[in-house]
Structures are given as C-alpha cells and as structure tokens.
Design a protein around this motif. Sequence first.
Motif, PDB file in Angstrom:
ATOM      1  N   TYR A  94       0.764  -1.189   0.041  1.00 42.08           N
ATOM      2  CA  TYR A  94       0.031  -0.035   0.029  1.00 42.08           C
ATOM      3  C   TYR A  94       0.941   1.170   0.018  1.00 42.08           C
ATOM      4  O   TYR A  94       0.645   2.390  -0.716  1.00 42.08           O
ATOM      5  CB  TYR A  94      -0.967   0.044   1.193  1.00 42.08           C
ATOM      6  N   ALA A  95       1.672   1.181   0.992  1.00 39.42           N
ATOM      7  CA  ALA A  95       2.796   2.468   0.920  1.00 39.42           C
ATOM      8  C   ALA A  95       3.373   2.736  -0.372  1.00 39.42           C
ATOM      9  O   ALA A  95       3.618   3.806  -0.699  1.00 39.42           O
ATOM     10  CB  ALA A  95       3.780   2.416   2.084  1.00 39.42           C
ATOM     11  N   ALA A  96       3.819   1.850  -1.268  1.00 40.91           N
ATOM     12  CA  ALA A  96       4.569   1.900  -2.442  1.00 40.91           C
ATOM     13  C   ALA A  96       3.603   2.505  -3.422  1.00 40.91           C
ATOM     14  O   ALA A  96       3.998   3.286  -4.331  1.00 40.91           O
ATOM     15  CB  ALA A  96       4.847   0.610  -2.909  1.00 40.91           C
ATOM     16  N   LEU A  97       2.206   2.107  -3.386  1.00 36.88           N
ATOM     17  CA  LEU A  97       1.184   2.746  -4.328  1.00 36.88           C
ATOM     18  C   LEU A  97       0.823   4.227  -3.905  1.00 36.88           C
ATOM     19  O   LEU A  97       0.702   5.004  -4.624  1.00 36.88           O
ATOM     20  CB  LEU A  97       0.025   1.988  -4.283  1.00 36.88           C
ATOM     21  N   LEU A  98       0.958   4.575  -2.265  1.00 38.34           N
ATOM     22  CA  LEU A  98       0.586   5.830  -1.982  1.00 38.34           C
ATOM     23  C   LEU A  98       1.984   6.700  -2.298  1.00 38.34           C
ATOM     24  O   LEU A  98       1.585   7.912  -2.225  1.00 38.34           O
ATOM     25  CB  LEU A  98       0.172   5.826  -0.579  1.00 38.34           C
ATOM     26  N   ALA A  99       2.985   6.212  -2.586  1.00 42.71           N
ATOM     27  CA  ALA A  99       4.029   6.970  -2.831  1.00 42.71           C
ATOM     28  C   ALA A  99       4.048   7.693  -4.058  1.00 42.71           C
ATOM     29  O   ALA A  99       4.906   8.566  -4.481  1.00 42.71           O
ATOM     30  CB  ALA A  99       5.440   6.184  -2.542  1.00 42.71           C
ATOM     31  N   LEU A 100       3.177   7.093  -5.356  1.00 44.83           N
ATOM     32  CA  LEU A 100       3.183   7.529  -6.469  1.00 44.83           C
ATOM     33  C   LEU A 100       2.367   8.692  -6.597  1.00 44.83           C
ATOM     34  O   LEU A 100       1.129   8.603  -5.769  1.00 44.83           O
ATOM     35  CB  LEU A 100       2.711   6.158  -7.330  1.00 44.83           C
ATOM     36  N   PRO A 101       2.455   9.535  -7.425  1.00 44.65           N
ATOM     37  CA  PRO A 101       1.681  10.816  -7.542  1.00 44.65           C
ATOM     38  C   PRO A 101       0.142  10.046  -7.942  1.00 44.65           C
ATOM     39  O   PRO A 101       0.049   9.520  -8.894  1.00 44.65           O
ATOM     40  CB  PRO A 101       2.150  11.534  -8.798  1.00 44.65           C
ATOM     41  N   ALA A 102      -0.567  10.912  -7.186  1.00 47.19           N
ATOM     42  CA  ALA A 102      -2.050  10.438  -7.530  1.00 47.19           C
ATOM     43  C   ALA A 102      -2.979  11.485  -8.404  1.00 47.19           C
ATOM     44  O   ALA A 102      -2.530  12.495  -8.285  1.00 47.19           O
ATOM     45  CB  ALA A 102      -3.003  10.184  -5.919  1.00 47.19           C
TER      46      ALA A 102
END
Length: 194
Positions: A72-80
């Motif tokens: 989850y953290a890796a996905l949240l680290a990408l620009p949304a």
Amino acid sequence: MQRRSFLLSAAAGAVAAPFAGAAQASAVSVRGPALLTVSGAFPGGNRPGVGPLDQLMHKHGVQFEHAHAFDYAALLALPAQGIEPVLEYDGQPHVLSGPLLTTVLKAAGVGLHDALLVLRALDGYTVQLTLEEARQTRMIVATHLDGAPLPLGGVGPLWALYDPARVPGLLDRPLGARFARCPWGVYHIEVLLD
Ligand SMILES: Nc1nc2c(c(=O)[nH]1)N[C@H]1C(S)=C(S)[C@@H](COP(=O)(O)O)O[C@H]1N2
Ligand SMILES: [Mo]
C-alpha cells in the motif's frame, strides 16, 4: 503505551532506545502485504515466481517467473490523480483517487510501449485492455473513495477504473454499462506483448 511501542520496535528488529516513544516506533519501516502484483513481458521485479503458497493466483491460473509487487505504501508514494465519476452503485458522483495505471506500470519497470494488459480481480473477474487504452482513458488504480481508503469487502483495496467521460460514447450508455471494464478488487496485472 510506551512499553508497547518499545516492544513493537524490538519485534521489528529496530535498534531502539529503551521506552522509545510512539514517534520513534512509527519511524520503523514495516512492509505491508503486497496488494498489487505486476508480471509479464518486462525484466526484473522484486519477488520470485509463483510458488505453492500463492494460492489465489494458483486458483486463477496465474503464472510467472518474476514480478513486481506493490504494498500500500508503495502505491501511495506514487503521484495520485483524482476523477469524479457518477458511480453505478448509488448513482451519485464520487471522488476516486490513486496513481495512473501507466504510472504504476512504469514504477514496476514496464517499458511503456505496445502491450496488452490483463487486469485480474480477487473474484476472478478479468479485463483486457491495451496499454494505449489505459493511457487514453487515464485509468487509475484507485486507492481512495471520497478521501477514505477503499476497503477489502467493498470495491477495494484497489479499483482500476476511469472516468467514463474519457471514453468516447460511454456517457451515452446507461450507468450500469459504463464500468464493465473497471475491475474492483484488482490484485494482479499481466503484461503481454501485443
Ligand atoms: N471484480 C469485479 N469487478 C467488476 C465486475 C465483477 O464481477 N467483479 N463486474 C464488472 C461489470 S460487468 C460491471 S457492469 C460493473 C458492475 O458490476 P458488479 O455489479 O458485479 O460490480 O463492474 C465491473 N467490475
Ligand atoms: Mo456488467
């Protein structure tokens, strides 16, 4: 409370001062479970091939020798990115946000050239689309709905979807026909050479 923080830090293998506070404990990097695994026609990755304990993938016939898994953290680290479609489930506009699917693929190490994508959801539902379609529709891997994380048991933890307004002609179709190519509970993406 302080004691518990210390025990958690110690359990995580951190070198922590006795009675370390909560702030210190939360600085320990704990990896979460992989929520999305990308496999297929690209080199590298951060996990080995499908093994006997990968039971859901086994049931769904998923096979790979190497893959890139995102927690989850890796996905949240990408620009949304945010989109605001009317959803078919309640007929109401909602804000969905998360990284672009193309951004996720790039972060996984997929070269952004022609490819066919198979998006696979927890219930076995699959959607095929080309990388070009993902790009044109600006499909996102949504992590949040109206600011709250998407739950497992609902349409989460991840929902691959686009704003139907991005797809020519789709707004002319009934609400119930606009999200057929948008798998909720997406957990695996296969990249095939087109
Ligand atoms: N995981 C998953 N996503 C899905 C589906 C599904 O069965 N499973 N159905 C698709 C279809 S055909 C439509 S019309 C919409 C709504 O289907 P649902 O009511 O089964 O969610 O979600 C799409 N995404
Ligand atoms: Mo559908």
